[in-house]
Design a protein around this motif. Structure first.
Motif, PDB file in Angstrom:
ATOM      1  N   ILE A 138      35.306 -76.666  25.110  1.00 17.84           N
ATOM      2  CA  ILE A 138      34.914 -75.458  25.853  1.00 17.84           C
ATOM      3  C   ILE A 138      35.945 -74.350  25.632  1.00 17.84           C
ATOM      4  O   ILE A 138      35.587 -73.198  25.376  1.00 17.84           O
ATOM      5  N   ASN A 139      37.225 -74.694  25.697  1.00 19.80           N
ATOM      6  CA  ASN A 139      38.279 -73.702  25.449  1.00 19.80           C
ATOM      7  C   ASN A 139      38.138 -73.105  24.054  1.00 19.80           C
ATOM      8  O   ASN A 139      38.243 -71.885  23.865  1.00 19.80           O
ATOM      9  N   PHE A 140      37.908 -73.964  23.054  1.00 16.59           N
ATOM     10  CA  PHE A 140      37.760 -73.484  21.682  1.00 16.59           C
ATOM     11  C   PHE A 140      36.580 -72.531  21.562  1.00 16.59           C
ATOM     12  O   PHE A 140      36.688 -71.478  20.938  1.00 16.59           O
ATOM     13  N   LEU A 141      35.439 -72.900  22.141  1.00 16.82           N
ATOM     14  CA  LEU A 141      34.256 -72.054  22.043  1.00 16.82           C
ATOM     15  C   LEU A 141      34.477 -70.697  22.707  1.00 16.82           C
ATOM     16  O   LEU A 141      34.058 -69.664  22.176  1.00 16.82           O
ATOM     17  N   ILE A 142      35.172 -70.694  23.836  1.00 14.47           N
ATOM     18  CA  ILE A 142      35.451 -69.429  24.520  1.00 14.47           C
ATOM     19  C   ILE A 142      36.401 -68.573  23.690  1.00 14.47           C
ATOM     20  O   ILE A 142      36.172 -67.375  23.493  1.00 14.47           O
ATOM     21  N   VAL A 143      37.469 -69.184  23.166  1.00 11.87           N
ATOM     22  CA  VAL A 143      38.423 -68.441  22.337  1.00 11.87           C
ATOM     23  C   VAL A 143      37.731 -67.910  21.087  1.00 11.87           C
ATOM     24  O   VAL A 143      37.916 -66.755  20.698  1.00 11.87           O
ATOM     25  N   ALA A 144      36.905 -68.746  20.452  1.00 16.28           N
ATOM     26  CA  ALA A 144      36.194 -68.309  19.248  1.00 16.28           C
ATOM     27  C   ALA A 144      35.266 -67.135  19.574  1.00 16.28           C
ATOM     28  O   ALA A 144      35.163 -66.184  18.795  1.00 16.28           O
ATOM     29  N   TRP A 145      34.597 -67.194  20.725  1.00  9.41           N
ATOM     30  CA  TRP A 145      33.694 -66.104  21.126  1.00  9.41           C
ATOM     31  C   TRP A 145      34.470 -64.807  21.363  1.00  9.41           C
ATOM     32  O   TRP A 145      34.060 -63.738  20.909  1.00  9.41           O
ATOM     33  N   VAL A 146      35.594 -64.909  22.056  1.00  7.84           N
ATOM     34  CA  VAL A 146      36.411 -63.719  22.329  1.00  7.84           C
ATOM     35  C   VAL A 146      36.917 -63.123  21.015  1.00  7.84           C
ATOM     36  O   VAL A 146      36.848 -61.906  20.804  1.00  7.84           O
ATOM     37  N   LEU A 147      37.397 -63.962  20.112  1.00 11.21           N
ATOM     38  CA  LEU A 147      37.881 -63.454  18.824  1.00 11.21           C
ATOM     39  C   LEU A 147      36.743 -62.845  18.015  1.00 11.21           C
ATOM     40  O   LEU A 147      36.922 -61.820  17.356  1.00 11.21           O
ATOM     41  N   PHE A 148      35.568 -63.457  18.069  1.00  8.66           N
ATOM     42  CA  PHE A 148      34.405 -62.900  17.387  1.00  8.66           C
ATOM     43  C   PHE A 148      34.096 -61.502  17.910  1.00  8.66           C
ATOM     44  O   PHE A 148      33.827 -60.574  17.139  1.00  8.66           O
ATOM     45  N   MET A 149      34.137 -61.340  19.228  1.00  8.30           N
ATOM     46  CA  MET A 149      33.847 -60.041  19.820  1.00  8.30           C
ATOM     47  C   MET A 149      34.907 -59.011  19.426  1.00  8.30           C
ATOM     48  O   MET A 149      34.586 -57.838  19.177  1.00  8.30           O
ATOM     49  N   VAL A 150      36.174 -59.429  19.365  1.00 12.83           N
ATOM     50  CA  VAL A 150      37.244 -58.506  18.964  1.00 12.83           C
ATOM     51  C   VAL A 150      37.048 -58.067  17.514  1.00 12.83           C
ATOM     52  O   VAL A 150      37.133 -56.874  17.194  1.00 12.83           O
ATOM     53  N   VAL A 151      36.765 -59.027  16.626  1.00 12.05           N
ATOM     54  CA  VAL A 151      36.562 -58.693  15.208  1.00 12.05           C
ATOM     55  C   VAL A 151      35.332 -57.803  15.050  1.00 12.05           C
ATOM     56  O   VAL A 151      35.337 -56.848  14.267  1.00 12.05           O
ATOM     57  N   LYS A 152      34.280 -58.097  15.807  1.00 14.71           N
ATOM     58  CA  LYS A 152      33.063 -57.280  15.741  1.00 14.71           C
ATOM     59  C   LYS A 152      33.354 -55.840  16.172  1.00 14.71           C
ATOM     60  O   LYS A 152      32.899 -54.888  15.535  1.00 14.71           O
ATOM     61  N   ALA A 153      34.126 -55.682  17.233  1.00 12.53           N
ATOM     62  CA  ALA A 153      34.489 -54.339  17.700  1.00 12.53           C
ATOM     63  C   ALA A 153      35.352 -53.619  16.667  1.00 12.53           C
ATOM     64  O   ALA A 153      35.168 -52.419  16.425  1.00 12.53           O
ATOM     65  N   MET A 154      36.283 -54.346  16.060  1.00 19.72           N
ATOM     66  CA  MET A 154      37.139 -53.733  15.040  1.00 19.72           C
ATOM     67  C   MET A 154      36.308 -53.298  13.834  1.00 19.72           C
ATOM     68  O   MET A 154      36.538 -52.217  13.284  1.00 19.72           O
ATOM     69  N   ASN A 155      35.360 -54.133  13.413  1.00 22.62           N
ATOM     70  CA  ASN A 155      34.508 -53.771  12.275  1.00 22.62           C
ATOM     71  C   ASN A 155      33.655 -52.549  12.588  1.00 22.62           C
ATOM     72  O   ASN A 155      33.458 -51.692  11.734  1.00 22.62           O
ATOM     73  N   ARG A 156      33.154 -52.467  13.819  1.00 24.11           N
ATOM     74  CA  ARG A 156      32.366 -51.301  14.227  1.00 24.11           C
ATOM     75  C   ARG A 156      33.234 -50.043  14.180  1.00 24.11           C
ATOM     76  O   ARG A 156      32.800 -48.983  13.734  1.00 24.11           O
ATOM     77  N   PHE A 157      34.481 -50.156  14.637  1.00 25.68           N
ATOM     78  CA  PHE A 157      35.392 -49.018  14.610  1.00 25.68           C
ATOM     79  C   PHE A 157      35.690 -48.597  13.177  1.00 25.68           C
ATOM     80  O   PHE A 157      35.714 -47.405  12.861  1.00 25.68           O
ATOM     81  N   LYS A 158      35.890 -49.577  12.286  1.00 28.36           N
ATOM     82  CA  LYS A 158      36.158 -49.252  10.881  1.00 28.36           C
ATOM     83  C   LYS A 158      34.968 -48.560  10.235  1.00 28.36           C
ATOM     84  O   LYS A 158      35.136 -47.646   9.434  1.00 28.36           O
ATOM     85  N   LYS A 159      33.745 -49.007  10.582  1.00 26.86           N
ATOM     86  CA  LYS A 159      32.556 -48.375  10.017  1.00 26.86           C
ATOM     87  C   LYS A 159      32.449 -46.928  10.468  1.00 26.86           C
ATOM     88  O   LYS A 159      32.068 -46.058   9.702  1.00 26.86           O
ATOM     89  N   LYS A 160      32.780 -46.651  11.731  1.00 20.52           N
ATOM     90  CA  LYS A 160      32.731 -45.276  12.225  1.00 20.52           C
ATOM     91  C   LYS A 160      33.736 -44.409  11.496  1.00 20.52           C
ATOM     92  O   LYS A 160      33.471 -43.266  11.157  1.00 20.52           O
ATOM     93  N   GLU A 161      34.918 -44.982  11.256  1.00 17.33           N
ATOM     94  CA  GLU A 161      35.946 -44.225  10.544  1.00 17.33           C
ATOM     95  C   GLU A 161      35.521 -43.965   9.105  1.00 17.33           C
ATOM     96  O   GLU A 161      35.739 -42.883   8.573  1.00 17.33           O
ATOM     97  N   ALA A 162      34.918 -44.962   8.460  1.00 19.01           N
ATOM     98  CA  ALA A 162      34.505 -44.809   7.071  1.00 19.01           C
ATOM     99  C   ALA A 162      33.303 -43.878   6.943  1.00 19.01           C
ATOM    100  O   ALA A 162      33.121 -43.228   5.920  1.00 19.01           O
TER     101      ALA A 162
END
Length: 135
Positions: A87-111
């Motif tokens: 459960i801890n792993f799945l939660i951490v993986a989900w949080v990291l996924f959301m962070v990476v997704k947000a970062m990718n969205r920010f990079k796309k806006k910049e590009a």
């Protein structure tokens, strides 16, 4: 030799890596806190307060009241600890996924932002337009 080591240690890549490791460690503690202090109590509430870490299957010896006592009594499969870590792993993986997704969205806006034309390009465009008006 000291000079070469200094050049190696102060290269941009080495400093970037060190900063990344430090930020990663701090981010790891933050995520652990989110899991332990926010998500796990909610999961405990949804599962009626079940503490998965104390769930086990006693393979040898008599049934024991706690996991520690069961391990002392003989072979024990502590599947509850595995469930908690999963459960801890799945939660951490989900949080990291959301962070990476947000970062990718920010990079796309910049590009996506078009670069403003340089002064030379603006001047050449004006000259072209003036020449086009003359003919």
């Amino acid at each position: 030799m000291l000079k070469e080591f200094k050049e190696f240690a102060l290269k941009g890549n080495m400093v970037d890596l060190a900063i990344g490791v430090i930020i990663g460690a701090a981010f790891g503690r933050l995520v652990e806190s989110i899991v332990a202090d926010i998500f796990m109590p909610i999961i405990g509430l949804l599962t009626r307060g079940t503490d998965f870490t104390n769930l086990y299957l006693q393979l040898s010896g008599d049934a024991q009241p706690t996991l520690a006592a069961a391990r002392q009594a003989g072979a024990t499969i502590a599947y509850g600890n595995f469930i908690t870590l999963l459960i801890n792993f799945l939660i951490v993986a989900w949080v990291l996924f959301m962070v990476v997704k947000a970062m990718n969205r920010f990079k796309k806006k910049e590009a996506a932002k078009p670069a403003e034309p340089s002064k030379e390009e603006v001047l050449l465009t004006e000259i072209r337009d003036l020449l086009a008006q003359r003919t």
